[in-house]
Each structure stands twice: as C-alpha cells, then as structure tokens.
Scaffold this motif. Structure first.
Motif, short mmCIF file in Angstrom:
data_model
loop_
_atom_site.label_atom_id
_atom_site.label_comp_id
_atom_site.label_asym_id
_atom_site.label_seq_id
_atom_site.Cartn_x
_atom_site.Cartn_y
_atom_site.Cartn_z
N ILE A 67 0.83 -1.20 0.00
CA ILE A 67 0.00 0.00 0.00
C ILE A 67 0.87 1.25 0.00
CG2 ILE A 67 -1.77 1.31 1.24
CD1 ILE A 67 -2.81 -1.36 0.26
N GLY A 68 0.64 2.13 -0.97
CA GLY A 68 1.18 3.48 -0.93
C GLY A 68 0.07 4.39 -0.44
N ASP A 69 0.10 4.75 0.82
CA ASP A 69 -0.98 5.56 1.40
C ASP A 69 -1.07 6.89 0.66
OD1 ASP A 69 -2.65 7.12 3.16
OD2 ASP A 69 -2.12 5.76 4.78
N GLY A 70 -2.26 7.21 0.17
CA GLY A 70 -2.47 8.47 -0.54
C GLY A 70 -1.84 8.53 -1.92
N MET A 71 -1.38 7.40 -2.44
CA MET A 71 -0.63 7.34 -3.70
C MET A 71 -1.58 7.18 -4.89
SD MET A 71 2.47 4.74 -4.80
CE MET A 71 1.35 3.37 -5.19
N ASP A 80 3.82 -19.21 -6.62
CA ASP A 80 2.62 -19.49 -5.84
C ASP A 80 2.15 -18.28 -5.01
OD1 ASP A 80 4.59 -19.31 -3.92
OD2 ASP A 80 4.18 -21.24 -2.97
N THR A 81 2.64 -17.09 -5.40
CA THR A 81 2.38 -15.90 -4.58
C THR A 81 1.78 -14.79 -5.43
OG1 THR A 81 4.22 -16.45 -3.10
CG2 THR A 81 3.42 -14.19 -3.06
N LEU A 82 0.69 -14.24 -4.95
CA LEU A 82 0.02 -13.10 -5.60
C LEU A 82 0.55 -11.81 -4.98
CD1 LEU A 82 -2.27 -11.76 -7.31
CD2 LEU A 82 -3.78 -12.17 -5.34
N VAL A 83 0.93 -10.85 -5.82
CA VAL A 83 1.37 -9.53 -5.37
C VAL A 83 0.40 -8.49 -5.89
CG1 VAL A 83 3.24 -7.83 -5.38
CG2 VAL A 83 3.79 -10.28 -5.42
N VAL A 84 -0.14 -7.69 -5.00
CA VAL A 84 -1.07 -6.62 -5.36
C VAL A 84 -0.53 -5.31 -4.79
CG1 VAL A 84 -3.42 -5.72 -5.16
CG2 VAL A 84 -3.04 -8.19 -5.31
N VAL A 85 -0.46 -4.29 -5.63
CA VAL A 85 0.03 -2.97 -5.22
C VAL A 85 -1.07 -1.95 -5.48
CG1 VAL A 85 1.81 -1.22 -5.55
CG2 VAL A 85 2.38 -3.64 -5.86
N MET A 86 -1.37 -1.11 -4.48
CA MET A 86 -2.45 -0.13 -4.64
C MET A 86 -2.30 0.96 -3.58
SD MET A 86 -5.67 -2.24 -2.97
CE MET A 86 -6.75 -0.81 -2.99
N GLU A 139 3.16 -1.21 4.04
CA GLU A 139 2.65 0.14 3.72
C GLU A 139 3.73 1.20 3.93
OE1 GLU A 139 -0.49 3.44 5.52
OE2 GLU A 139 0.72 2.12 6.79
N THR A 140 3.73 2.19 3.04
CA THR A 140 4.45 3.43 3.32
C THR A 140 3.44 4.55 3.51
OG1 THR A 140 6.07 5.05 2.55
CG2 THR A 140 4.75 3.97 0.85
N ALA A 141 3.64 5.34 4.55
CA ALA A 141 2.80 6.52 4.78
C ALA A 141 3.42 7.76 4.15
CB ALA A 141 2.61 6.74 6.28
#
Length: 532
Positions: free
Chosen positions: A193-197, A456-462, A417-419
């Motif tokens: 998670i990129g907070d506010g990104m 075997d790993t799902l990566v989600v970035v949002m 997460e990065t804030a």
C-alpha cells in the motif's frame, strides 16, 4: 511560544493542562461572543489574527463567520465582518485568500491543518481598548493568537513546488512478467500500500526518476486496474474506512476500524468485521504487517483492530498484542502506546503491553539489524521504520519478513505500507511524494523477485485513497514535467491497482476497494474460515 508566522510575530499561549484557556473558539453553539482586553498603547497600524474556521461552506460564498467590534478609548467603535474566502479559511484548506494567507501548517496524522493570518486596519491615532469577537453561527471560528503593529510585510508560506533530490530505484527487469492462466490460485498474498498514492503520484515518480512514462516496475506488472474508494457515510474516505474496506470486504464509516457502522445507531452495537489477515491466522497461516507509520496507524490496524475511533491508540495496541500475528513492524514513534508513562510511554493505565508480548513469545526489535537477527521460531514486534528513511528501508523489512514467513506450510499474508506518499501529498511536498512512491517500488521489486521464483504468490500494489488532487503534465519530448496540487486533503479519485501472480486477473478493470478483500479471501480459500 513567540514565533514568526507569515512575517508577523505572535505569542501563542502554551497549554499547561486540559483546563487552560488558550484559544478562542466560537460558533459551535450559535452566536457566541467573547471580549478580549487589549494592552495599553495599541494604536494605529493593523490588527493581525492567526485563525481558521471549521466546516465552512464553499469559500466563494463569502459567508460571514463572525464580526469583530473594535472598541477605542475615546468611546468610538467599529464593526468588521470576517468572511470565508476573503478573511479566513477552513483549517483543512491548502490555499490562501485575499486577506487570509496560510501562515502555519502541519500534518496531524489524519489531514493537513492550517492557520491563516489576516490583517485589519485600526483607526488612526486612536487607542484600542478591546475587541469583541461574535460568531455568526455559520460555522466554528477559532482564534489562536492576536497582535497589532505597523509597517509589517505579510508573507505567506512559500509553495514548495520544486521537485529536487536524487533517488535510487531498482534496476529495470530484463524480461516481462508473465500472466498466469485464468483461474490459478495462490498459496500466499502480498499487499503493498502506498498511502495516498494516486495515479499521478506514480506517474510523477516515473517521469522524475526515468524521464519517461510507465517506467516503474509497478507500472509493468501484467495486470492493472482502477479502484474506487468511497466510504459509507461521506463522499471522500479516510485511511481507516478505506483500509477496513480492503482488509475486510465491507464498507464502514469514517474513522472506524474493523467494525460495520453505517450510522450513529450502530455505534452502540457495532458489527465486528473479519479481515483477510485474521482469517489467514485462523487458518494456521502466517501473517505479517509492516508500515513506516505506527503499527497502530489506520492502515495496519484495519487488519486486526475493532474500534469506533482510529485515535484509540491504547486499545488498538492491546488488540495488536491479542492478534497473535507473526510479524508486526512499524515506526519507532508507535512504541509509546505499548509502554506505560513510568517506562517512557504514553499509557496512563500503567499497563506495559510490550512486556506482555515479550512474555508471550514475541521478540521486540528496534532496528533492521535486530529484526534480521531475531531468533527463528519467535514472533516479532518491531519499532524502527520511519517515513523519511531511504528508498530501500521498507524493502529491507519486506525481505527479512519473507525469509521468516515465506515457507509457512499453510501460506502467508503480508501487508506492507508506506505513509510517506500520503504525508508528502498532504503537505504538497513533491520530493516526499516521490520518495514514498519509491518505497513502494523497492518493496514491490523484492516481492516480485520472491513471487517469480516461487510461482505461488500473488502480489497486489495499490493505494487506500488519493491525496492532494495531484495533476501531472509533461512536454511532448518528456523534457519538462509540471505538476499541481489542488488540495491538501484526500480526494475521491480512483486509485491504481497493479497485480502479478496466480489470480491477478481479478484485479483488472474497475473494482471497488471491498473487492480486494473479497477476492483475496476467495483466492486463498479462506471463506470457510469466516463465521457465518
């Protein structure tokens, strides 16, 4: 104390205790009024206020917040109307007005707060005796300080619109990431998670770092989409409501963590919500939460906490301990809510939550070196990540975490997460926004290396939401990049979603933030763990 704000010196009163009266606040209950006595000798020049209003309607309405009656020693007086959009701004506003320049600003952990300096002419050669402030009832009016003087040049906060600094980014991938067959299911999931990104923070980072569009690794992940972020009870979300949605799959109200609350009636008997992390833990899998915000901050807390207000840090820290998750790592500042006042903390109840966690089998660490050296078989609670650390700080914690939980027999769920992106956009600080985006970029690079190797790993970035109303443009040759912040707060613009690994196709196109948790629960086979 005595400080210069926008070219004028104010003596802002200190607040020694909760009963101290250090600020004038009027208008919460209608047409309230208060008289402020003026020290002798004030005459000529201008009266300066350091103030703001709250819940103001659109500034273009020029609504009257209140009046000031300037009373002079000769028995005369003058009434001055104070209007929004001219003489005062809302405390969450990031812009100046004709007679209200932003004189002070700071991030309060939720949004960017501001105070405004306004100047009002005094009658020449007359001694000012008192000022009577009267609210109109339009909205609350807060006066933090007042002073008078002549010959002063008002100068508002300078806009830090220049993007400077040299950053490091991962080396470009030598081959494209493959798409997995539709219907494939992962054993593990990593959510970054990129907070506010918002999308334009990502775009700005690519243009500044590489001088071209779509050069970041996250932009080259094989699946991309957009995610809506609105909460239950407002047009624009906060981090608590947003994180609850993508952690549990259910929308809630602003400020709420892990509870289904649609209105005030439900606050008396709120419905607990179950996060994907809690389900993975109940399933016997490993869970890791990493952030450079306090571990009790809204985004990580949504995966374990159940509170009606995100500010209940003491209770949230207790629930972090009760979660039993394998890795909990956050900012150093978060340590104080785990410690009693007698041990350098903030807790007034005398409880030492960190000591309790250590007795239950957690290793407490305060640096990346200690984290990497923590004994195998122990759970970890850490306080060392900071938002201003270098680009690779979050990635280093991700790498260490993967070494600890990557082979969990029943899989793992990790949130990192990065804030920094949020704080940069709140403050309209483009260099900080780009630094945060590169925190995400480095963490994603580590996660993708792991996922490519394993299969075997799902990566989600949002992002949880967009902050700052950032817009970005560049010249046709890509040589000049321009950008503009429209706000210092959150917006309801959709955010980007990027995915790689088994099940990634489910994040393509337009989705809602609740779909993130629903999809992860389904793909990881955790739906059966949830209570009916």
């Amino acid at each position: 104390g005595t400080k210069d704000h926008a070219g004028v010196t104010f003596d802002v009163l200190s607040c020694p205790d909760a009963e101290a009266r250090t600020c004038i606040v009027l208008g919460r209950h209608g047409k309230e009024s208060v008289e402020l006595k003026v020290p002798s000798g004030v005459s000529d020049g201008r009266l300066f206020l350091l103030h703001a209003c709250a819940d103001a309607k659109a500034p273009e309405r020029k609504a009257v917040v209140g009046t000031m009656r300037l009373n002079y020693a000769n028995g005369t007086s003058k009434e001055v109307r104070v209007r929004t959009g001219r003489d005062i701004g809302d405390w969450t506003s990031g812009r100046s007005f004709k007679n209200a320049v932003r004189a002070w600003t700071a991030y309060n952990g939720v949004t960017q707060a501001s105070l405004f300096l306004s100047a009002f002419d005094l009658a020449p050669r007359q001694s000012l005796e008192s000022v009577v402030f009267t609210a109109s009832g339009e909205c609350p009016w807060m006066v933090v300080a007042a002073t008078a003087g002549r010959g002063l040049r008002v100068k508002g906060l300078e806009s830090k619109s220049e993007l400077t600094g040299t950053f490091r980014a991962p080396s470009p991938r030598t081959r494209p990431l493959r798409r997995f067959p539709a219907g494939a299911r992962p054993k593990n999931a990593i959510l970054i998670i990129g907070d506010g990104m918002g999308p334009n923070t990502v775009r700005l980072a690519s243009l500044y770092q590489y001088g071209r569009e779509n050069a970041l690794q996250i932009q080259q992940m094989p699946v991309a989409g957009l995610c809506t972020t609105t909460p239950l009870n407002a047009p624009v979300t906060d981090s608590a409501a947003a994180a609850t949605a993508f952690a549990t799959g259910t929308k809630t109200s602003l400020g709420v963590l892990g509870l289904g609350i649609a209105d005030d009636a439900e606050r008396k008997n709120p419905r607990p919500l179950v996060s994907v992390a809690a389900l993975m833990h109940a399933h016997g899998g490993a869970v890791a939460l990493l952030t450079n915000d306090p571990i009790t901050g809204a985004t990580p807390a949504a995966f374990y906490a159940h509170v009606t207000g995100r500010g209940a840090a003491d209770r949230i820290s207790e629930q972090a301990a009760e979660s039993g998750y394998d890795v909990l790592v956050g900012a150093r500042s978060g340590l104080k809510t785990f410690r009693p006042e007698s041990n350098g903390g903030k807790r007034k109840d005398g409880r030492d939550v960190l000591a309790e966690m250590e007795r239950s089998g957690y290793a407490a660490v305060t640096s990346q070196v200690e984290f990497a050296a923590a004994p195998d078989g122990k759970k970890v609670i850490g306080f060392f990540l900071e938002e201003t650390q270098d680009e690779e700080s979050l990635a280093a914690a991700v790498r260490t975490t993967l070494a600890r939980v990557g082979d969990a027999p029943k899989g793992f769920f990790m949130m990192a997460e990065t804030a920094t992106t949020d704080h940069g956009n709140h403050g309209n600080l483009p260099s900080k926004s780009v630094l945060g985006a590169l925190h995400v970029e480095w963490a994603t690079s580590v996660a993708l290396d792991f996922a490519e190797r394993r299969g075997d790993t799902l990566v989600v970035v949002m992002a949880d939401h967009e902050t700052g109303g950032l817009s970005v443009a560049c010249s046709p040759d890509g040589g000049k990049v321009s950008f503009h912040y429209a706000s210092t707060g959150h917006t309801n613009s959709p955010v980007g979603v990027f995915a790689y690994g088994p099940g990634a196709e489910n994040f393509e196109g337009l989705i809602d933030n609740t779909d993130v948790a629903k999809t992860l629960k389904s793909l990881l086979g955790l739906e059966s763990e949830e209570n009916p």
